[in-house]
Design a protein around this motif. Structure first.
Motif, PDB file in Angstrom:
ATOM      1  N   VAL A  80      12.063  17.467 -16.962  1.00 35.27           N
ATOM      2  CA  VAL A  80      11.313  18.727 -16.969  1.00 35.27           C
ATOM      3  C   VAL A  80      11.681  19.540 -18.206  1.00 35.27           C
ATOM      4  O   VAL A  80      12.854  19.615 -18.579  1.00 35.27           O
ATOM      5  N   GLY A  81      10.672  20.116 -18.837  1.00 35.85           N
ATOM      6  CA  GLY A  81      10.907  20.950 -20.014  1.00 35.85           C
ATOM      7  C   GLY A  81      10.870  20.198 -21.331  1.00 35.85           C
ATOM      8  O   GLY A  81      10.880  20.824 -22.392  1.00 35.85           O
ATOM      9  N   SER A  82      10.812  18.883 -21.284  1.00 36.90           N
ATOM     10  CA  SER A  82      10.778  18.103 -22.525  1.00 36.90           C
ATOM     11  C   SER A  82       9.341  18.008 -23.039  1.00 36.90           C
ATOM     12  O   SER A  82       8.387  18.193 -22.282  1.00 36.90           O
ATOM     13  N   PRO A  92      -7.604  23.902 -16.959  1.00 35.90           N
ATOM     14  CA  PRO A  92      -6.525  24.686 -17.582  1.00 35.90           C
ATOM     15  C   PRO A  92      -5.173  24.225 -17.068  1.00 35.90           C
ATOM     16  O   PRO A  92      -4.983  24.091 -15.873  1.00 35.90           O
ATOM     17  N   GLN A  93      -4.263  23.922 -17.951  1.00 39.68           N
ATOM     18  CA  GLN A  93      -3.000  23.333 -17.516  1.00 39.68           C
ATOM     19  C   GLN A  93      -2.015  23.346 -18.670  1.00 39.68           C
ATOM     20  O   GLN A  93      -2.248  23.965 -19.698  1.00 39.68           O
ATOM     21  N   ASN A  94      -0.968  22.604 -18.464  1.00 37.55           N
ATOM     22  CA  ASN A  94       0.161  22.578 -19.382  1.00 37.55           C
ATOM     23  C   ASN A  94      -0.037  21.579 -20.523  1.00 37.55           C
ATOM     24  O   ASN A  94       0.877  21.346 -21.296  1.00 37.55           O
ATOM     25  N   LEU A  95      -1.198  20.976 -20.632  1.00 41.95           N
ATOM     26  CA  LEU A  95      -1.412  19.905 -21.592  1.00 41.95           C
ATOM     27  C   LEU A  95      -2.416  20.318 -22.670  1.00 41.95           C
ATOM     28  O   LEU A  95      -3.201  21.245 -22.484  1.00 41.95           O
ATOM     29  N   SER A  96      -2.374  19.614 -23.797  1.00 42.64           N
ATOM     30  CA  SER A  96      -3.347  19.817 -24.862  1.00 42.64           C
ATOM     31  C   SER A  96      -3.705  18.461 -25.437  1.00 42.64           C
ATOM     32  O   SER A  96      -3.022  17.467 -25.193  1.00 42.64           O
ATOM     33  N   ALA A  97      -4.794  18.405 -26.180  1.00 39.58           N
ATOM     34  CA  ALA A  97      -5.227  17.149 -26.792  1.00 39.58           C
ATOM     35  C   ALA A  97      -5.641  17.413 -28.223  1.00 39.58           C
ATOM     36  O   ALA A  97      -6.054  18.521 -28.577  1.00 39.58           O
ATOM     37  N   SER A  98      -5.529  16.377 -29.043  1.00 42.14           N
ATOM     38  CA  SER A  98      -5.969  16.481 -30.426  1.00 42.14           C
ATOM     39  C   SER A  98      -6.605  15.167 -30.845  1.00 42.14           C
ATOM     40  O   SER A  98      -6.294  14.103 -30.304  1.00 42.14           O
ATOM     41  N   ARG A  99      -7.491  15.262 -31.816  1.00 38.62           N
ATOM     42  CA  ARG A  99      -8.142  14.073 -32.362  1.00 38.62           C
ATOM     43  C   ARG A  99      -8.075  14.177 -33.884  1.00 38.62           C
ATOM     44  O   ARG A  99      -9.014  14.643 -34.541  1.00 38.62           O
ATOM     45  N   LYS A 151       4.104  20.784 -24.641  1.00 36.40           N
ATOM     46  CA  LYS A 151       5.320  21.339 -25.245  1.00 36.40           C
ATOM     47  C   LYS A 151       6.480  21.308 -24.256  1.00 36.40           C
ATOM     48  O   LYS A 151       7.634  21.087 -24.618  1.00 36.40           O
ATOM     49  N   LYS A 152       6.168  21.534 -22.979  1.00 29.76           N
ATOM     50  CA  LYS A 152       7.203  21.538 -21.945  1.00 29.76           C
ATOM     51  C   LYS A 152       6.632  20.960 -20.657  1.00 29.76           C
ATOM     52  O   LYS A 152       5.804  21.590 -20.001  1.00 29.76           O
ATOM     53  N   LEU A 153       7.099  19.791 -20.279  1.00 26.75           N
ATOM     54  CA  LEU A 153       6.580  19.124 -19.093  1.00 26.75           C
ATOM     55  C   LEU A 153       7.021  19.812 -17.807  1.00 26.75           C
ATOM     56  O   LEU A 153       8.138  20.325 -17.702  1.00 26.75           O
ATOM     57  N   LEU A 154       6.124  19.780 -16.822  1.00 25.57           N
ATOM     58  CA  LEU A 154       6.410  20.259 -15.473  1.00 25.57           C
ATOM     59  C   LEU A 154       6.453  19.065 -14.526  1.00 25.57           C
ATOM     60  O   LEU A 154       5.898  17.997 -14.833  1.00 25.57           O
ATOM     61  N   LEU A 155       7.080  19.246 -13.370  1.00 24.59           N
ATOM     62  CA  LEU A 155       7.100  18.169 -12.386  1.00 24.59           C
ATOM     63  C   LEU A 155       5.686  17.738 -12.009  1.00 24.59           C
ATOM     64  O   LEU A 155       5.414  16.554 -11.805  1.00 24.59           O
TER      65      LEU A 155
END
Lengths: 111, 113
Positions: A15-17, A61-68, A79-83
């Protein structure tokens, strides 16, 4: 024919990584690309899709992002993972009107 | 809003049986419908894609039909084998937002030897 490459196959992160999952596509140009998450025993949840370089649509909407950054490269990050980010992540791609093809998935466990 | 339903949720049959998996969708305005297979812990494998102008597609022992007006598709598997055991999912590409497929929850198929 189109092939979706996705790695790693499994990943255990605290968590947090931070997170970075990469997906690359062979055998097609200018595909639509997708990131899905599949929780255990549940259906597919569309997270992001992209119709071109730098064009990202977020579905949840969440803790994730994407790029292309390139035509055939699609990256999922955090940036920071959640359980709650644990799950099976699938990259997919297709040319409009053609079949959607999936990679083999990444099993992410957040501890 | 497009919704996709798959019935039954699970199916267990003896080897050699012919079987039918069902998929229904609420909005007939679609570009195409696709059937997938997913083995445990794996990604999805595309089986058949039916364009909205088509009635059916065949690949080996698989035949998929599409009745757009009634919002239904069936996947027919002939002479089932234990290797056919997997989860089968259908997905539609709605005209409302054709870049995003809408998936059903899947049918878990077990073929017993």
């Amino acid at each position: 024919s189109q092939t979706i490459h996705q790695w790693p196959a499994t990943l255990v992160q605290p968590v947090g990584s931070p997170l970075s999952l990469e997906c690359t596509v062979e055998g097609t140009s200018n595909p639509n690309l997708y990131w899905y998450r599949q929780a255990a025993g549940r259906g597919l949840q569309l997270l992001f899709y992209s119709v071109g370089i730098g064009q990202i649509s977020s579905e949840v909407p969440q803790n994730l992002s994407a790029s292309r950054p390139q035509d055939r490269q699609f990256i999922l990050s955090s940036k920071k993972l959640l359980l709650s980010d644990s799950g099976f992540y699938l990259c997919a791609g297709r040319e409009v009107g053609s079949p959607l093809h999936f990679g083999n998935g990444t099993r992410l466990t957040v501890t | 809003k497009q919704e996709v339903t798959q019935i039954p949720a699970a199916l267990s049959v003896p080897e050699g049986e012919n079987l039918v998996l069902n998929c229904s969708f609420t909005d007939s305005a679609i570009y195409n419908l696709q059937w997938f297979r997913q083995d445990p812990g794996k990604g999805l494998t595309s089986l058949l894609l039916i364009q909205s102008s088509q009635r059916e597609q065949t690949s080996g022992r698989l035949n998929a039909s599409l009745d757009k007006s009634s919002g239904r598709s069936t996947l027919y598997i002939a002479a089932s084998q234990p290797g056919d055991s997997a989860t089968y999912l259908c997905a539609v590409a709605p005209m409302e937002y054709g870049n995003k497929l809408v998936f059903g929850a899947g049918t878990i198929l077990r073929v017993k030897s």
